[in-house]
Scaffold this motif. Structure first.
Motif, PDB file in Angstrom:
ATOM      1  N   SER A 137       0.833  -1.194   0.000  1.00  0.00           N
ATOM      2  CA  SER A 137       0.000   0.000   0.000  1.00  0.00           C
ATOM      3  C   SER A 137       0.877   1.258   0.000  1.00  0.00           C
ATOM      4  CB  SER A 137      -0.948  -0.102   1.188  1.00  0.00           C
ATOM      5  OG  SER A 137      -1.165   1.131   1.746  1.00  0.00           O
ATOM      6  N   ARG A 138       2.028   1.177   0.700  1.00  0.00           N
ATOM      7  CA  ARG A 138       2.965   2.324   0.663  1.00  0.00           C
ATOM      8  C   ARG A 138       3.600   2.458  -0.712  1.00  0.00           C
ATOM      9  NH1 ARG A 138       5.259   0.942   6.488  1.00  0.00           N
ATOM     10  NH2 ARG A 138       3.652   2.054   7.653  1.00  0.00           N
ATOM     11  N   VAL A 139       3.914   1.313  -1.313  1.00  0.00           N
ATOM     12  CA  VAL A 139       4.496   1.351  -2.659  1.00  0.00           C
ATOM     13  C   VAL A 139       3.520   2.028  -3.624  1.00  0.00           C
ATOM     14  CG1 VAL A 139       5.067  -0.110  -4.644  1.00  0.00           C
ATOM     15  CG2 VAL A 139       6.029  -0.625  -2.389  1.00  0.00           C
ATOM     16  N   ARG A 140       2.256   1.655  -3.500  1.00  0.00           N
ATOM     17  CA  ARG A 140       1.263   2.241  -4.412  1.00  0.00           C
ATOM     18  C   ARG A 140       1.134   3.732  -4.147  1.00  0.00           C
ATOM     19  NH1 ARG A 140      -3.618  -2.156  -4.437  1.00  0.00           N
ATOM     20  NH2 ARG A 140      -4.399  -0.903  -6.167  1.00  0.00           N
ATOM     21  N   GLY A 141       1.246   4.099  -2.897  1.00  0.00           N
ATOM     22  CA  GLY A 141       1.185   5.524  -2.553  1.00  0.00           C
ATOM     23  C   GLY A 141       2.334   6.290  -3.169  1.00  0.00           C
ATOM     24  N   ILE A 142       3.539   5.746  -3.039  1.00  0.00           N
ATOM     25  CA  ILE A 142       4.711   6.489  -3.505  1.00  0.00           C
ATOM     26  C   ILE A 142       4.781   6.461  -5.039  1.00  0.00           C
ATOM     27  CG2 ILE A 142       6.531   4.707  -3.490  1.00  0.00           C
ATOM     28  CD1 ILE A 142       6.822   8.188  -1.917  1.00  0.00           C
ATOM     29  N   VAL A 143       4.259   5.399  -5.656  1.00  0.00           N
ATOM     30  CA  VAL A 143       4.194   5.375  -7.121  1.00  0.00           C
ATOM     31  C   VAL A 143       3.281   6.503  -7.603  1.00  0.00           C
ATOM     32  CG1 VAL A 143       3.244   4.082  -9.078  1.00  0.00           C
ATOM     33  CG2 VAL A 143       4.823   2.967  -7.497  1.00  0.00           C
ATOM     34  N   GLY A 144       2.214   6.731  -6.846  1.00  0.00           N
ATOM     35  CA  GLY A 144       1.303   7.832  -7.189  1.00  0.00           C
ATOM     36  C   GLY A 144       2.032   9.164  -7.159  1.00  0.00           C
ATOM     37  N   VAL A 145       2.887   9.349  -6.140  1.00  0.00           N
ATOM     38  CA  VAL A 145       3.656  10.594  -6.046  1.00  0.00           C
ATOM     39  C   VAL A 145       4.636  10.678  -7.215  1.00  0.00           C
ATOM     40  CG1 VAL A 145       5.210  11.966  -4.597  1.00  0.00           C
ATOM     41  CG2 VAL A 145       3.463  10.518  -3.531  1.00  0.00           C
ATOM     42  N   GLY A 146       5.293   9.548  -7.508  1.00  0.00           N
ATOM     43  CA  GLY A 146       6.263   9.504  -8.598  1.00  0.00           C
ATOM     44  C   GLY A 146       5.602   9.822  -9.937  1.00  0.00           C
ATOM     45  N   LYS A 147       4.378   9.324 -10.133  1.00  0.00           N
ATOM     46  CA  LYS A 147       3.681   9.611 -11.392  1.00  0.00           C
ATOM     47  C   LYS A 147       3.326  11.088 -11.486  1.00  0.00           C
ATOM     48  CE  LYS A 147       2.470   5.254 -13.023  1.00  0.00           C
ATOM     49  NZ  LYS A 147       1.504   4.312 -13.547  1.00  0.00           N
ATOM     50  N   ALA A 148       2.992  11.656 -10.333  1.00  0.00           N
ATOM     51  CA  ALA A 148       2.708  13.099 -10.325  1.00  0.00           C
ATOM     52  C   ALA A 148       3.972  13.866 -10.700  1.00  0.00           C
ATOM     53  CB  ALA A 148       2.198  13.525  -8.949  1.00  0.00           C
ATOM     54  N   ALA A 149       5.127  13.384 -10.220  1.00  0.00           N
ATOM     55  CA  ALA A 149       6.400  14.047 -10.543  1.00  0.00           C
ATOM     56  C   ALA A 149       6.686  13.914 -12.043  1.00  0.00           C
ATOM     57  CB  ALA A 149       7.534  13.434  -9.724  1.00  0.00           C
ATOM     58  N   ARG A 150       6.430  12.736 -12.580  1.00  0.00           N
ATOM     59  CA  ARG A 150       6.656  12.546 -14.018  1.00  0.00           C
ATOM     60  C   ARG A 150       5.750  13.469 -14.827  1.00  0.00           C
ATOM     61  NH1 ARG A 150       9.740   8.021 -16.606  1.00  0.00           N
ATOM     62  NH2 ARG A 150       9.371   9.550 -18.244  1.00  0.00           N
ATOM     63  N   ALA A 151       4.496  13.568 -14.387  1.00  0.00           N
ATOM     64  CA  ALA A 151       3.562  14.431 -15.113  1.00  0.00           C
ATOM     65  C   ALA A 151       4.044  15.873 -15.058  1.00  0.00           C
ATOM     66  CB  ALA A 151       2.163  14.303 -14.509  1.00  0.00           C
ATOM     67  N   ALA A 152       4.577  16.282 -13.882  1.00  0.00           N
ATOM     68  CA  ALA A 152       5.041  17.665 -13.727  1.00  0.00           C
ATOM     69  C   ALA A 152       6.271  17.929 -14.582  1.00  0.00           C
ATOM     70  CB  ALA A 152       5.343  17.940 -12.255  1.00  0.00           C
ATOM     71  N   SER A 153       7.049  16.862 -14.882  1.00  0.00           N
ATOM     72  CA  SER A 153       8.289  17.066 -15.654  1.00  0.00           C
ATOM     73  C   SER A 153       7.999  17.309 -17.136  1.00  0.00           C
ATOM     74  CB  SER A 153       9.170  15.819 -15.526  1.00  0.00           C
ATOM     75  OG  SER A 153       8.620  14.762 -16.300  1.00  0.00           O
ATOM     76  N   MET A 154       6.763  17.036 -17.583  1.00  0.00           N
ATOM     77  CA  MET A 154       6.362  17.191 -18.980  1.00  0.00           C
ATOM     78  C   MET A 154       7.145  16.277 -19.917  1.00  0.00           C
ATOM     79  SD  MET A 154       4.105  19.625 -18.588  1.00  0.00           S
ATOM     80  CE  MET A 154       3.787  20.523 -20.090  1.00  0.00           C
ATOM     81  N   ILE A 155       7.818  15.282 -19.385  1.00  0.00           N
ATOM     82  CA  ILE A 155       8.522  14.321 -20.242  1.00  0.00           C
ATOM     83  C   ILE A 155       7.595  13.118 -20.418  1.00  0.00           C
ATOM     84  CG2 ILE A 155      10.531  12.803 -20.437  1.00  0.00           C
ATOM     85  CD1 ILE A 155      11.967  14.763 -18.494  1.00  0.00           C
TER      86      ILE A 155
END
Ligand SMILES: [Zn+2]
Ligand SMILES: [Zn+2]
Length: 1003
Positions: A820-838
């Protein structure tokens, strides 16, 4: 914690024809007699009996009916899977006023006289025919909803044996002196011409605001009291009495004052007019120009005689009424003097027909006793009463008012509250009787019992279509109650065992009075139909206890499922009848599926006009989606909205996600089972790969599965289908939205068949158990999936399969928490990827992450995160430095943790990104052309861009593996493909791909 972007893979409504699947499954059930097989299979199991409220055989089957039936079916299926013997009968509630009104309407008969002219025998025959016709229409909807019914266990409350059981219970109550004809205040419908029970006059549909008139009427004092002082003030004065129901004034028998409150005699200046009213109302009622000449208490007014406002031609008295003390009178309302009409429940004098003068006839209209009102319906008589009073100078004032008036729940006519002689069951006499009822608790947590408000039950109806009261009366007023047709035959001296116990045949039976032996004739009344259904726990077995061996079995019922509606709460009726018959509580547990609301929040069902047609709803969404919608409504929820949007959401997110997972499994398993050459037989040993040896994702899914098995079982055991359904929904989201998505690469990997085999093995384990868990709620779809996934030697239907056992050894709570923590942090990581515009296809070098417990993430878990975020390295760190100080890094923090993403793209990463984009394009081309996972292709490409060429060359093995290609070769430019070759061109990449499908692995 769950990241919001994660969703189970949704299926578009167009992809999913649930109704078609259901029709096919239902046909299979009928063809292979699934119900018969399951009854036979469990015949020696422990008995589990459910009694469902008999469905009213009237009107059109509504959503509420579908809901009650499916709630019962759901638990019956669950208990059957647990190996219990579950009788699957169903009953039809055939009698009552509702059926009579509907039939009279069909026949165009509006008045009771017209029914008599038509003939009671013909009318009753039409009622029977109508009940059968409606029961069969209702049964068809029940069947379409997936409710299995044992045709040998169908019963009707109009069956002879059922009626005899009802008679048996009435005889118990009669013998105890609790079934009596009483003269008392009760409810009466002047259109249906019958007394009604108090429980029929409840609820917002019954009480409606109507416009009427409040009047203050002068009651001239006729005989002042003995006391000289009072006599002087009161002679020639008028009592000012107040009423909000002027139509009651012709029946006036008294005027009530509060004995402890002050009253005044007031005189109008320069005028002889003298009136009496409460001190507190002096200023408000009289206004300017009046002054007080004397003060006295209500007690001193008691006994004062006044002239009644109407003289009744038939009344045998002098037209005099008396002032009565009554502490219930409010001295601050009206004038503080209330008019009393004993016939309509006013006053405290003992009620007697001589005292309670009632000028209103059985049809609710004034008789000729009051000439000015003759023929007027009581509820429309206020204006005429006011005019008559005004003509005679007795009207002091009149103002319009809004008052709450009860209406007949069946025909909508204003109901009279009046004194009448009617059959009652003295429920109040047993209010404190200790019984076996204590301890029975409904699913809503209510404790059953008679309750403090157990009012006496007016059970007699002066109607035609019902259980006739089995009471005969002789000319000397002796009563004889018959408890069965056998007993009746004995009393009548002829064999009546074959008699239809309905009216009118029963009315012709003359018996010998049990007391004096003289001829006795049946009383005309029939029984409140809610008594019939309340007697069901024993009546459906068709005999009193002791006479049939079957009675003890299944009584009390394990579960009672109450239907909605306006009549008496069914569980109450069962409880009352059980207590009266001195029996144990009729059931251990009761649930009442709450009423259904339409999309505008209105209650569906009950009266015509607001019936969602379940058939149309089923044809749009399928029965299973609707069943699921019902199952997730919590018992505390007063009502659930039944809307297309809500049911559509279930079709897609729950049923659709489940079905598409099963289809992916079945398709891939089909290929793997076919032993294609590339598999080299590697699949079999891997199938037995022990759970602890499987990848972390598989171990996690099995852990979730078995924790779900425990919670779903507990939910169903507690009759909380909402708890069970929600837990299943969560598991489906885990399965389709996380496991399957992250496993797709392994599943499609043709180079390492062991990977796919492990995924398939885990999927099969999960689908097998999940399908059993879903079977009670979604019986059709689960059985359809069962056919796709079952072992060859498994039962042919999931409804013949056993309920799964939770393998607690597989439950790993620590892993569940970590994932459940992994899924949480993946969500944060995806938000970071989205913010990077790459683009997400572009691999990046490093993600650093800081979240609770990240230090304990195993390499396997870090690998999952890396795959999901498409980065090469994942580094758990204690804290992430601020973004501002680190060029080339992007930092995003959310509640679940912080992720720092290295956003520098090296030339090698660029090439890898091009390879990723190519993979994506090729996969799209595969899907568009109907290639399935695992179908092999030959892949070739051309490009004019050197960098793309370099990427495709360098990453050729990776691309081949990812897209299921046997090779990946460059073609000279200007190449022309042959037939059957798929072409995919990308202008952005400047490349074209060709795919030549190889023969299907399994022809
Ligand atoms: Zn009515
Ligand atoms: Zn007698």
């Amino acid at each position: 914690m769950r990241a919001t972007h994660e969703r189970a893979e949704e299926v578009k409504p167009g992809d999913l024809d649930l109704p078609a699947i259901e029709r096919e499954v239902a046909a299979r059930w009928a063809e292979s007699d699934v119900l018969g097989k399951s009854l036979a299979q469990n015949a020696s199991g422990r008995l589990w009996s459910c009694c469902t409220q008999p469905s009213p055989a009237i009107g059109v089957p509504g959503i509420g009916y579908a809901r009650t039936r499916t709630a019962a079916d759901l638990y019956a299926r669950f208990k059957t899977m647990q190996g219990m013997a579950v009788p699957r009968g169903h009953g039809w509630d055939c009698h009552g006023l509702g059926v009579e009104i509907a039939v009279a309407h069909e026949l165009g008969l509006s008045e009771i006289e017209e029914i008599e002219r038509y003939g009671v025998g013909r009318f009753v025959a039409r009622c029977r025919e109508s009940a059968l016709r409606h029961a069969s229409a209702f049964a068809a909807v029940g069947e379409r909803m997936g409710c299995l019914t044992d045709q040998r266990k169908i019963f009707y409350t109009m069956d002879r044996s059922y009626i005899e059981s009802v008679w048996w219970s009435l005889r118990q109550i009669f013998d105890a002196g609790l079934l009596v004809k009483d003269y008392r205040i009760g409810r009466y419908c002047p259109r249906c011409r019958t007394p009604l029970a108090e429980h029929e006059v409840r609820g917002p549909q019954v009480f409606k605001k109507v416009t009427g008139t409040s009047v203050i009427v002068r009651l001239p004092i006729e005989k002042p009291p003995e006391c000289a002082a009072l006599r002087e003030y009161l002679s020639g004065a008028d009592l000012l009495a107040w009423t909000a129901t002027p139509w009651m004034l012709p029946a006036n028998t008294g005027a009530a004052v509060h004995p402890g409150e002050p009253y005044v005699v007031a005189r109008k200046a320069g005028h002889g007019d003298k009136v009496v009213l409460a001190d507190a109302r002096f200023a408000r009622v009289l206004g300017e120009g009046w002054h007080i000449v004397a003060k006295l208490t209500g007690a001193e007014l008691a006994g004062v005689a006044y002239r009644r406002p109407f003289a009744l031609a038939g009344a045998q008295d002098d037209g005099i009424g008396l002032v009565e003390p009554d502490r219930g009178v409010r001295a601050y309302a009206g004038t503080g003097i209330a008019q009393l009409a004993a016939a309509y429940g006013g006053g405290e004098l003992p009620l007697s027909p001589a005292h309670a003068v009632d000028p209103i006839g059985p049809d609710g209209r004034f008789g000729s006793d009051v000439a000015s009102l003759a023929g007027l319906f009581f509820a429309n008589a206020d204006a005429a009463v006011g005019a008559d009073l005004a003509d005679r100078g007795l009207l002091f004032s009149a103002v319009p008012n809004r008052r709450s008036q009860p209406h007949c729940w069946r025909c909508g006519t204003p109901v009279l509250t009046r004194a009448l002689a009617a059959w009652h069951i003295r429920t109040s006499a047993i209010r404190d009787r200790p019984s076996g009822l204590a301890g029975v608790v409904t699913a809503r947590g209510q404790r059953l019992g008679l309750g403090a408000d157990a009012a006496d039950w007016a059970v007699g109806r002066t109607r035609y279509w019902g259980v006739p009261l089995p009471i005969w009366e002789c000319s000397r007023d002796h009563l004889t109650c018959a408890g069965s047709l056998a007993e009746l035959s004995e009393l009548a001296g002829s064999d009546l065992l074959g008699l239809d116990p309905h009216r009118p045949a029963i009315d012709d039976v003359v018996i010998g009075c049990r007391t004096c032996g003289g001829p006795a004739y049946r009383v005309p009344e029939t029984l409140d139909a809610s008594y019939d259904t309340g007697a069901m726990p024993f009546a459906l077995r068709g005999a009193p206890p002791g006479e049939s061996g079957g009675f003890a079995a299944g009584y009390p019922a394990s579960l009672a499922v109450e239907g909605g509606g306006h009549t008496r709460n069914w569980c109450d009726a069962m409880t009352v009848i059980a207590a009266l018959s001195d029996r144990r509580a009729p059931f251990h547990k009761a649930i009442s599926p709450s009423s259904a609301l339409d999309d505008r929040g209105r209650v569906m069902g009950g009266r015509p006009g607001n019936q969602a047609d379940p058939t149309a709803l089923i044809e749009r969404h399928g029965a299973d989606a609707i069943r699921w919608h019902f199952a997730v409504a919590t018992p505390e929820q007063p009502a659930a909205k039944v809307t297309d949007a809500a049911i559509g959401r279930i079709s897609r997110r729950v049923l659709g996600a489940y079905l598409s997972t099963a289809l992916i499994f079945a398709e891939r398993a089909d290929q793997v089972r076919g032993h294609p050459p590339w598999l080299n037989g590697a699949v079999l040993p891997v199938h037995d790969r022990p759970v602890h040896d499987r990848p972390v994702l598989d171990r996690w899914l099995l852990s979730e599965l078995h924790s779900a098995v425990g919670e779903v079982s507990e939910g169903f055991d507690a009759f909380r289908s909402d708890v069970a359904a929600r837990r299943i929904e969560r598991f489906i989201a885990d399965l389709a939205g996380w496991y399957l998505r992250l496993s797709r690469r392994r599943l499609a990997d043709v180079a390492d068949a062991g990977q796919a085999a492990t995924v398939l093995r885990t999927l099969r384990d999960c689908l097998d158990v999940l399908t059993r868990l879903m079977a009670p709620i979604a019986p059709h779809l689960s059985d359809h999936v069962w056919n796709l996934i079952r072992h060859q030697d498994a039962p042919s239907s999931v409804h013949l399969a056993a309920w799964p056992t939770a393998l607690t050894a597989l439950v790993d709570e620590r892993l569940s928490e970590q994932m459940s923590r992994v899924r949480g942090i993946v969500g944060v990581g995806k938000a970071a990827r989205a913010a990077s515009m790459i683009g997400s296809w572009q691999p990046l070098t490093t993600a650093r992450l800081a979240c609770e417990g990240s230090a304990a993430f195993t390499p396997e878990l870090l690998m999952l995160i890396a795959e999901e975020l498409n980065v090469e390295n994942v580094e758990p760190v204690a804290t992430v430095p601020d973004a501002a100080g680190s060029p080339g890094w992007l930092v995003v923090s959310k509640q679940a943790g912080t992720v720092a993403l290295e956003v520098v793209i090296t030339p090698r990463l660029r090439l890898e990104g091009i390879a990723s984009r190519s993979i994506r394009l090729i996969k799209q081309a595969r899907r568009r052309n109907g290639l399935r996972i695992g179908d092999l292709v030959e892949l070739a490409w051309t490009t004019i861009d050197d960098e793309v060429g370099a990427a495709l060359t360098e990453f050729s093995p990776m691309i081949s593996r990812a897209v299921g290609a046997t090779d990946c070769q460059r073609l000279p430019s200007g190449f022309r493909p042959g037939a059957g070759v798929i072409e995919q061109t990308s202008p952005e990449l400047g490349a074209t791909f060709w795919l030549r499908p190889l023969a299907r692995s399994r022809a």
